[in-house]
Design a protein around this motif. Structure first.
Motif, PDB file in Angstrom:
ATOM      1  N   LYS A 109       2.542  10.934  -0.930  1.00  0.00           N
ATOM      2  CA  LYS A 109       3.181  10.032  -1.890  1.00  0.00           C
ATOM      3  C   LYS A 109       2.852   8.578  -1.562  1.00  0.00           C
ATOM      4  CE  LYS A 109       6.182   9.112  -5.231  1.00  0.00           C
ATOM      5  NZ  LYS A 109       5.946   9.494  -6.642  1.00  0.00           N
ATOM      6  N   ILE A 110       2.933   8.210  -0.292  1.00  0.00           N
ATOM      7  CA  ILE A 110       2.610   6.840   0.115  1.00  0.00           C
ATOM      8  C   ILE A 110       1.158   6.513  -0.197  1.00  0.00           C
ATOM      9  CG2 ILE A 110       2.316   5.320   2.113  1.00  0.00           C
ATOM     10  CD1 ILE A 110       4.781   6.562   3.343  1.00  0.00           C
ATOM     11  N   GLU A 111       0.266   7.448   0.087  1.00  0.00           N
ATOM     12  CA  GLU A 111      -1.160   7.225  -0.173  1.00  0.00           C
ATOM     13  C   GLU A 111      -1.402   6.978  -1.658  1.00  0.00           C
ATOM     14  OE1 GLU A 111      -4.711   6.362   1.336  1.00  0.00           O
ATOM     15  OE2 GLU A 111      -3.048   7.112   2.561  1.00  0.00           O
ATOM     16  N   ALA A 112      -0.725   7.738  -2.500  1.00  0.00           N
ATOM     17  CA  ALA A 112      -0.873   7.552  -3.951  1.00  0.00           C
ATOM     18  C   ALA A 112      -0.294   6.210  -4.391  1.00  0.00           C
ATOM     19  CB  ALA A 112      -0.195   8.699  -4.697  1.00  0.00           C
ATOM     20  N   LEU A 113       0.836   5.818  -3.812  1.00  0.00           N
ATOM     21  CA  LEU A 113       1.449   4.538  -4.163  1.00  0.00           C
ATOM     22  C   LEU A 113       0.558   3.363  -3.766  1.00  0.00           C
ATOM     23  CD1 LEU A 113       5.149   5.258  -3.058  1.00  0.00           C
ATOM     24  CD2 LEU A 113       4.376   4.854  -5.398  1.00  0.00           C
ATOM     25  N   LEU A 114      -0.067   3.458  -2.618  1.00  0.00           N
ATOM     26  CA  LEU A 114      -0.904   2.365  -2.129  1.00  0.00           C
ATOM     27  C   LEU A 114      -2.114   2.109  -3.017  1.00  0.00           C
ATOM     28  CD1 LEU A 114      -0.839   3.023   1.727  1.00  0.00           C
ATOM     29  CD2 LEU A 114       0.201   1.101   0.512  1.00  0.00           C
ATOM     30  N   HIS A 115      -2.515   3.101  -3.789  1.00  0.00           N
ATOM     31  CA  HIS A 115      -3.682   2.951  -4.654  1.00  0.00           C
ATOM     32  C   HIS A 115      -3.321   2.363  -6.021  1.00  0.00           C
ATOM     33  CE1 HIS A 115      -5.690   5.630  -1.729  1.00  0.00           C
ATOM     34  NE2 HIS A 115      -6.794   5.050  -2.179  1.00  0.00           N
ATOM     35  N   ARG A 116      -2.034   2.145  -6.303  1.00  0.00           N
ATOM     36  CA  ARG A 116      -1.647   1.593  -7.595  1.00  0.00           C
ATOM     37  C   ARG A 116      -2.073   0.123  -7.681  1.00  0.00           C
ATOM     38  NH1 ARG A 116       4.377   4.159  -8.877  1.00  0.00           N
ATOM     39  NH2 ARG A 116       3.741   6.356  -8.713  1.00  0.00           N
ATOM     40  N   CYS A 117      -2.635  -0.232  -8.811  1.00  0.00           N
ATOM     41  CA  CYS A 117      -3.250  -1.558  -8.955  1.00  0.00           C
ATOM     42  C   CYS A 117      -2.245  -2.693  -8.823  1.00  0.00           C
ATOM     43  CB  CYS A 117      -3.987  -1.657 -10.285  1.00  0.00           C
ATOM     44  SG  CYS A 117      -2.921  -1.441 -11.755  1.00  0.00           S
ATOM     45  N   TYR A 118      -0.989  -2.489  -9.266  1.00  0.00           N
ATOM     46  CA  TYR A 118      -0.058  -3.614  -9.234  1.00  0.00           C
ATOM     47  C   TYR A 118       0.325  -4.018  -7.818  1.00  0.00           C
ATOM     48  CZ  TYR A 118       3.361   0.333  -9.591  1.00  0.00           C
ATOM     49  OH  TYR A 118       4.072   1.506  -9.432  1.00  0.00           O
ATOM     50  N   LEU A 119       0.173  -3.121  -6.851  1.00  0.00           N
ATOM     51  CA  LEU A 119       0.428  -3.512  -5.465  1.00  0.00           C
ATOM     52  C   LEU A 119      -0.709  -4.368  -4.917  1.00  0.00           C
ATOM     53  CD1 LEU A 119       2.024  -0.344  -3.825  1.00  0.00           C
ATOM     54  CD2 LEU A 119       3.119  -2.332  -4.864  1.00  0.00           C
ATOM     55  N   GLN A 120      -1.867  -4.273  -5.538  1.00  0.00           N
ATOM     56  CA  GLN A 120      -2.994  -5.116  -5.153  1.00  0.00           C
ATOM     57  C   GLN A 120      -2.864  -6.502  -5.776  1.00  0.00           C
ATOM     58  OE1 GLN A 120      -5.595  -4.197  -3.228  1.00  0.00           O
ATOM     59  NE2 GLN A 120      -5.589  -1.958  -3.210  1.00  0.00           N
TER      60      GLN A 120
END
Length: 379
Positions: free
Chosen positions: A278-289
């Motif tokens: 779940k964390i790995e998937a969240l980290l790939h979300r564009c808005y966190l970038q």
């Protein structure tokens, strides 16, 4: 309710429904399989480039649906119905509530606010530590104003809104009479927030213009709930302008809090394999970038430590530690030289905290409440 999308008129919606139905019937009568084009929206992607359209209200593509006759009946579950309703809203360029498709709200609220919904009054001020249900027909909510002048119709004394993830934490704050010592509104979506809770919270931010803080568990699912409030859900991406809270502030709990507040090791749990995915998937979300890089750093800390814990872990020190120690240490109040500033005085009656707008001198609570009632009777 305010928002960039204008509220469609009933007559316009009926025209669209008639035109769409007519086009389907014409195709069927002519022996053609009807083709429907549906715009697709999203709240995030995994593209790290800054040119993605996820932060805008523009469609990111079109889905082509061909309607065909099925020889056998199929059982339709709720998820299929939900997707169909969303597709209909996209076709008609409206929200669910414009079609009178509303669910029973599961959210709860308490604190210093009073308003009416379609003739029904919600008076949280009379008992600020008592839970009230979040209104369902948010578009019918009226008389929400932020005003500290005792000569006017005062409908909210709140200086901030506190959103908590779970009902158990909400109840802990109610038991501690948190709203008696803090001029605020407390809301919980009881887990992942439903549409009425998010729409009502959006309305509060638009009407009151006060800070919104969010308190969630230090685990990937708590973070995902925070992201749902901030950016909206993928399923309702087409209506994100009415559902997201762009200025919401993540108050905690953070991975570093277990060290900062000396939580014992028995309060900590290792991340499971599912948590790590779940964390790995969240980290790939564009808005966190692009929009909340500091949130991404906090999520990476959780990943590096490999630990998670719940808000309730803070109660290991004392049952009231959350309301009397943790939250006051986290919440940032307005400057003291502001006439709207909130003088937080722990363990003091709200009669002392309530200030007259002009003199900033303490005023008794009961006469003020009487004046509020008299003013509201003339609205």
């Amino acid at each position: 309710m305010e928002g960039k999308r204008s509220t469609p008129k009933t007559s316009d919606l009926l025209h669209k429904i008639r035109d769409f139905s007519r086009s389907i019937l014409v195709d069927i009568c002519n022996g053609r399989s009807p083709v429907v084009l549906i715009n697709k929206f999203r709240t995030y992607c995994t593209n790290s480039a800054e040119n993605c359209l996820c932060s805008s209200s523009l469609p990111v593509g079109t889905e082509v649906l061909t309607l065909r006759r099925q020889p056998h009946a199929h059982r339709i579950d709720q998820s299929v119905v939900d997707r169909a309703i969303n597709d209909i809203c996209i076709l008609l360029e409206c929200s669910r509530h414009n079609l009178n498709v509303v669910s029973v709200a599961k959210g709860l609220m308490m604190g210093w606010i009073r308003f009416s919904e379609d003739g029904r009054k919600f008076d949280c001020i009379a008992n600020p530590n008592t839970a009230q249900p979040v209104p369902v027909q948010v578009e019918d909510v009226h008389d929400i104003h932020k005003c500290n002048s005792l000569a006017m119709n005062i409908l909210s004394f709140a200086e901030y809104v506190l959103v908590v993830e779970k009902e158990s934490v909400f109840q802990r704050l109610a038991n501690d009479k948190f709203c008696s010592h803090n001029r605020c509104i407390v809301i919980t979506g009881r887990g992942y927030p439903d549409v009425p809770t998010r729409r009502f919270l959006r309305l509060l931010t638009e009407k009151l213009h006060i800070p919104v803080y969010c308190l969630v568990d230090s685990d990937p699912y708590g973070f995902d709930i925070l992201a749902t409030y901030r950016f909206g859900s993928m399923e309702m991406a087409y209506d994100v302008e009415c559902l997201c809270i762009p200025d919401i502030c993540w108050l905690g709990v953070f991975t570093s809090d277990y060290e900062n507040y000396a939580l014992p090791s028995q309060c900590l749990l290792p991340l499971t394999t599912e948590d790590k995915k779940k964390i790995e998937a969240l980290l790939h979300r564009c808005y966190l970038q692009h929009e909340e890089p500091h949130w991404r750093l906090e999520l990476e800390k959780m990943q590096d430590k490999g630990l998670k814990f719940e808000i309730e872990a803070l109660s290991v020190h004392s049952l009231s530690f959350l309301s009397k120690e943790y939250l006051p240490s986290k919440i940032q109040f307005p400057p003291l030289n502001s006439p709207l500033s909130h003088r937080h005085v722990p363990n003091v009656s709200f009669d002392v905290v309530l200030m007259d707008y002009f003199s900033l001198s303490p005023v008794p609570l009961q006469p003020v409440m009487h004046r509020i009632d008299m003013s509201l009777n003339h609205i």
